[in-house]
Design an enzyme around this catalytic site. Structure first.
Site, PDB file in Angstrom:
ATOM      1  N   LYS A  56      -2.818  -6.016 -19.183  1.00 20.66           N
ATOM      2  CA  LYS A  56      -2.484  -6.653 -17.896  1.00 20.66           C
ATOM      3  C   LYS A  56      -3.578  -7.619 -17.463  1.00 20.66           C
ATOM      4  CE  LYS A  56      -0.006  -7.420 -14.290  1.00 20.66           C
ATOM      5  NZ  LYS A  56       1.056  -8.415 -14.548  1.00 20.66           N
ATOM      6  N   GLU A 101       6.960 -12.446 -25.279  1.00 22.41           N
ATOM      7  CA  GLU A 101       5.967 -11.391 -25.065  1.00 22.41           C
ATOM      8  C   GLU A 101       6.589 -10.003 -24.955  1.00 22.41           C
ATOM      9  OE1 GLU A 101       3.601 -11.704 -21.459  1.00 22.41           O
ATOM     10  OE2 GLU A 101       5.282 -12.533 -20.369  1.00 22.41           O
ATOM     11  N   LYS A 107       8.125 -15.413 -21.496  1.00 25.45           N
ATOM     12  CA  LYS A 107       8.689 -14.115 -21.084  1.00 25.45           C
ATOM     13  C   LYS A 107       9.425 -13.474 -22.247  1.00 25.45           C
ATOM     14  CE  LYS A 107       7.019 -13.115 -18.270  1.00 25.45           C
ATOM     15  NZ  LYS A 107       6.025 -13.871 -17.610  1.00 25.45           N
ATOM     16  N   CYS A 126       0.874  -1.167   0.000  1.00 27.06           N
ATOM     17  CA  CYS A 126       0.000   0.000   0.000  1.00 27.06           C
ATOM     18  C   CYS A 126       0.910   1.216   0.000  1.00 27.06           C
ATOM     19  CB  CYS A 126      -0.848   0.057   1.269  1.00 27.06           C
ATOM     20  SG  CYS A 126      -1.890  -1.391   1.500  1.00 27.06           S
ATOM     21  N   GLU A 138       7.673 -21.006 -19.262  1.00 27.50           N
ATOM     22  CA  GLU A 138       7.623 -19.640 -18.755  1.00 27.50           C
ATOM     23  C   GLU A 138       8.766 -18.793 -19.336  1.00 27.50           C
ATOM     24  OE1 GLU A 138       5.426 -17.983 -17.544  1.00 27.50           O
ATOM     25  OE2 GLU A 138       6.356 -16.274 -16.541  1.00 27.50           O
ATOM     26  N   HIS A 161      11.159 -35.134 -32.490  1.00 25.25           N
ATOM     27  CA  HIS A 161       9.986 -35.622 -33.219  1.00 25.25           C
ATOM     28  C   HIS A 161       9.452 -34.564 -34.182  1.00 25.25           C
ATOM     29  CE1 HIS A 161       9.901 -39.316 -30.948  1.00 25.25           C
ATOM     30  NE2 HIS A 161      10.139 -38.594 -29.866  1.00 25.25           N
ATOM     31  N   TRP A 171      -3.934  -1.509  -1.217  1.00 25.88           N
ATOM     32  CA  TRP A 171      -3.940  -2.736  -2.006  1.00 25.88           C
ATOM     33  C   TRP A 171      -4.392  -3.793  -1.023  1.00 25.88           C
ATOM     34  CZ3 TRP A 171      -3.641  -4.283  -6.867  1.00 25.88           C
ATOM     35  CH2 TRP A 171      -3.373  -5.627  -7.137  1.00 25.88           C
ATOM     36  N   ARG A 180       1.384   1.514  -5.914  1.00 26.82           N
ATOM     37  CA  ARG A 180       1.524   0.565  -4.798  1.00 26.82           C
ATOM     38  C   ARG A 180       0.172  -0.010  -4.361  1.00 26.82           C
ATOM     39  NH1 ARG A 180       6.285   0.802  -2.197  1.00 26.82           N
ATOM     40  NH2 ARG A 180       5.314  -0.080  -0.348  1.00 26.82           N
ATOM     41  N   ASN A 216       1.029  -0.152   5.984  1.00 31.85           N
ATOM     42  CA  ASN A 216       1.416  -0.934   4.804  1.00 31.85           C
ATOM     43  C   ASN A 216       2.148  -2.160   5.329  1.00 31.85           C
ATOM     44  OD1 ASN A 216       2.528  -1.900   2.377  1.00 31.85           O
ATOM     45  ND2 ASN A 216       4.278  -0.520   2.550  1.00 31.85           N
ATOM     46  N   GLY A 217       1.726  -3.353   4.878  1.00 40.60           N
ATOM     47  CA  GLY A 217       2.382  -4.583   5.333  1.00 40.60           C
ATOM     48  C   GLY A 217       1.350  -5.598   5.772  1.00 40.60           C
TER      49      GLY A 217
HETATM   50  C1  F6R Z   1       2.384 -13.310 -18.972  1.00 45.62           C
HETATM   51  C2  F6R Z   1       1.170 -12.959 -18.265  1.00 45.62           C
HETATM   52  C3  F6R Z   1      -0.097 -13.620 -18.678  1.00 45.62           C
HETATM   53  C4  F6R Z   1      -0.978 -13.913 -17.451  1.00 45.62           C
HETATM   54  C5  F6R Z   1      -2.343 -14.441 -17.913  1.00 45.62           C
HETATM   55  C6  F6R Z   1      -3.238 -14.746 -16.757  1.00 45.62           C
HETATM   56  O1  F6R Z   1       3.482 -12.604 -18.502  1.00 45.62           O
HETATM   57  O2  F6R Z   1       1.167 -12.130 -17.397  1.00 45.62           O
HETATM   58  O3  F6R Z   1       0.145 -14.779 -19.396  1.00 45.62           O
HETATM   59  O4  F6R Z   1      -0.329 -14.847 -16.641  1.00 45.62           O
HETATM   60  O5  F6R Z   1      -2.967 -13.482 -18.737  1.00 45.62           O
HETATM   61  O6  F6R Z   1      -3.528 -13.615 -16.005  1.00 45.62           O
HETATM   62  P1  F6R Z   1      -4.068 -13.730 -14.539  1.00 45.62           P
HETATM   63  O7  F6R Z   1      -3.024 -14.373 -13.714  1.00 45.62           O
HETATM   64  O8  F6R Z   1      -4.357 -12.320 -14.124  1.00 45.62           O
HETATM   65  O9  F6R Z   1      -5.314 -14.569 -14.604  1.00 45.62           O
END
Ligand code: F6R
Length: 609
Positions: free
Chosen positions: A604, A489, A486, A2, A482, A505, A75, A27, A101-102
């Protein structure tokens, strides 16, 4: 996570607090609040939603006159985002007010004690415990009360506190959550980070763990937990406001990569008590846990990759069959679920449309238990799941997930261990070793982070790569998924993850002179097998970057570039091996000049199908 701001001086406090909170909104942004003292009465104003709502409600702060105040942008951790849970929090006669915060780890115990002493609670927060505890210890000397509270409280905290009987004082305290003090021309200011004070001053004092600052409009005094006064030197901040918001890092993603030790520690530590795994929020009795015959892990993107790793961990430790599904597939594939099935939905945002639909599909089957592993408190998935296990990553701003991924992983380790404990598939000694290794992870992540410069040099060389392959077996395959996501993307380089044994294969035809192959080799039992696959791609011209455990120097004979991770239990290697892959992706994207925090075409939170 927060944001906290506090001000004492000759100017009106509320506009300064609002201004500071605006810089701290990254935050937390689910609700906000102000407490301002005009010498007569402490007035509090709160609102749910972004800070703008509070701004409008308070007319830019005009409705709250006074030159002393504290503010908070939340948050949510304990309790959903609503007005009651928004900070600041009062004691019962509104003479003490606090922002926090915490996470107070022993708040349940303290709450019970305070209830027994006649205190009443109006919120579900851990913070309200602090307001009442201060009330309990306050006998006229605020410093004495604050120090007593610090001795009772476990967990992480930064507090800003006002006492009605002391209209010329502002108190600030911290342990494991950030808090700084700035001295400006017209008074003194506290904040969670320097971004909130840079408009007023560049000279700040850092409050260290278990220290208290007492601010008046002209003076700042610092004390340790034994009430000894401390001398402190101020530090001159040279960052600009933008960099300060990111803690001095160039991007939120890089900042969040560096926050992983803390996020992982915060997720693990409240769930280990007296050498045992305790997951209260699971809401399932030992009998119910023992009755689970099958687990489905359902998620999207990186959260799905956590599920892939989780399958190996849960099946290995607890011997329960696990199926991992992409939420977008699960929701339409008429899954076979019964009352002995546990469905785990993993989601950072808790709002992902496919994951939410998958949750609803699971709930259509009577008797099925749905557990959400979620980062955003009060989100749709958190509300609709039968039980929620929160990851304590704090707000994740960069589109590409890093710290949420890491906390989801450890949440699954904790679950696997809890199941294994109940089902007796792991003995006491092995469990004690696992707990020890789990607790070491935050420091080990820190160690991996320390080697980032070397990775940057390597990443710069590969910024022009056309295609990259990530290979691994078992948990190393989950890590490859993963690592590959990373990279693609944020750097827009085509990359694929393959189970190392599957490459031959078909896909091996894509390997040509200079193709970069990242081989993940952290699973001792599978090390030699993957090494053979490394030899296969090398003989077709690949350049191999290997990620393996410390001690495997033999790997250097075959791979061209080796990254070592500290030794841990094989179940936990994802937590360490993913770190260099995140850093690699970050530096490649940086070298290519990509918009790291906001990659093209991505959002996001994916709230559409
Ligand atoms: C990749 C990424 C996405 C999320 C996916 C699910 O870096 O951030 O692949 O992992 O869109 O999102 P959440 O976890 O919010 O359901």
């Amino acid at each position: 996570m927060c944001g906290i701001v506090g001000y004492i001086g000759t100017e009106q406090a509320a506009p300064i607090l609002l201004d500071g909170l605006e810089k701290l909104e990254y935050r937390g942004y689910d609700s906000a609040g102000l407490a301002v003292y005009d010498g007569q009465e402490i007035q509090v104003m709160k609102s749910v939603g972004r800070l703008q709502v509070l701004h409008e409600l308070s007319h830019g702060g005009e409705k709250l006159p006074g030159t002393l105040g504290i503010g908070h942008t939340r948050w949510a951790t304990h309790g959903s985002p609503n007005n009651e849970n928004a900070h600041p929090h009062f004691n019962k006669d509104k003479s003490i007010v606090v922002v926090h915060n915490g996470i107070i780890e022993n708040y349940m115990k303290l709450r019970k004690l305070l209830l027994a002493r006649g205190y009443e609670f109006v919120s579900e927060t851990d913070t309200e415990v602090i307001a009442h505890l201060l009330d309990y210890y306050y006998k006229g000397d605020p410093l004495e009360a604050v120090l007593k509270v610090m001795q009772r409280v476990e967990g992480s905290y930064a507090f800003g506190i006002l006492f009605r009987e002391h209209p010329d004082e502002l108190y600030a305290v911290r342990k494991d959550s950030p808090l700084i003090v700035g001295k400006c021309g017209h008074g003194n200011i506290i904040a969670s980070d320097v971004s909130a004070v840079l408009k007023y001053t560049r000279d700040v004092y850092f409050i260290q763990n278990e220290e208290v600052a007492k601010l008046t409009k002209d003076e700042i005094h610092f004390y340790n937990i034994d009430c000894e006064e401390l001398e402190k030197e101020s530090t001159r901040i040279e960052w600009d406001v933008n960099a300060a918001e990111k803690g001095g890092y160039a991007h939120f993603m890089f900042k969040e990569i560096h926050e992983q030790p803390k996020a992982v520690r915060d997720t693990i530590s409240p769930r280990i008590r007296d050498g045992k795994i305790v997951i209260e929020e699971l809401g399932m009795s030992e009998e119910e846990l023992a009755a689970v015959r099958k687990i489905y892990i359902v998620a999207c993107g990186s959260a799905y990759h956590v599920g892939v790793a989780g399958k190996y961990v849960i099946e290995g430790m607890a011997r329960i069959p696990v199926e991992v599904d992409l939420a977008s597939e699960f929701r339409y594939r008429r899954p076979i679920l019964d009352e002995n099935t546990l469905v785990i939905i993993i989601s950072q945002s808790g709002e992902t449309a496919d994951s939410l639909a998958a949750l609803r599909e699971a709930k259509r089957h009577s008797g099925v238990t749905v557990l959400g592993i979620v980062n955003v408190v009060g989100s749709s998935i958190a509300r609709e799941a039968d039980h929620v296990m929160y990851t304590w990553a704090g707000p994740e701003i960069a589109v590409a997930t890093t710290k949420a991924y890491s906390t989801q992983l450890v949440a699954l380790y904790l679950l696997a261990m809890r199941f294994a404990g109940v089902r007796g598939t792991i003995g006491e000694e092995e469990m004690a070793d696992l707990i020890r290794d789990l607790q070491k992870l935050p420091d080990q992540i820190e160690m991996v982070l320390a080697n980032k410069e070397r990775l940057q040099r390597f990443a710069n060389r590969y910024a022009a790569a056309k295609s990259v392959f990530f290979i691994g077996r078992g948990i190393d395959y989950a890590i490859s998924l993963e690592g590959s996501l990373k990279l693609k993307e944020i750097s827009y380089i085509h990359s694929e993850a393959y189970a190392a044994g599957e490459l031959k294969h078909g896909t091996i035809s894509l390997i040509e002179e200079g193709t970069l192959v990242a081989a993940i080799m952290t699973q001792e039992e599978l090390y030699k097998k993957t090494l053979s696959n490394v030899v296969e791609v090398k003989s077709r011209g690949a350049f191999v970057m290997a990620v393996t455990n410390l001690g495997h120097t033999d790997c250097e004979k075959t791979a061209d570039y080796v990254i070592y991770i500290p030794k841990t239990n094989p179940y936990f290697t994802d937590s360490l091996a993913v770190i260099p892959l995140q850093i690699f992706a970050y530096y490649v994207a940086l070298a290519k000049g990509c918009d790291v925090d906001k990659p093209r075409n991505l959002a996001k939170s994916v709230t559409v199908e």
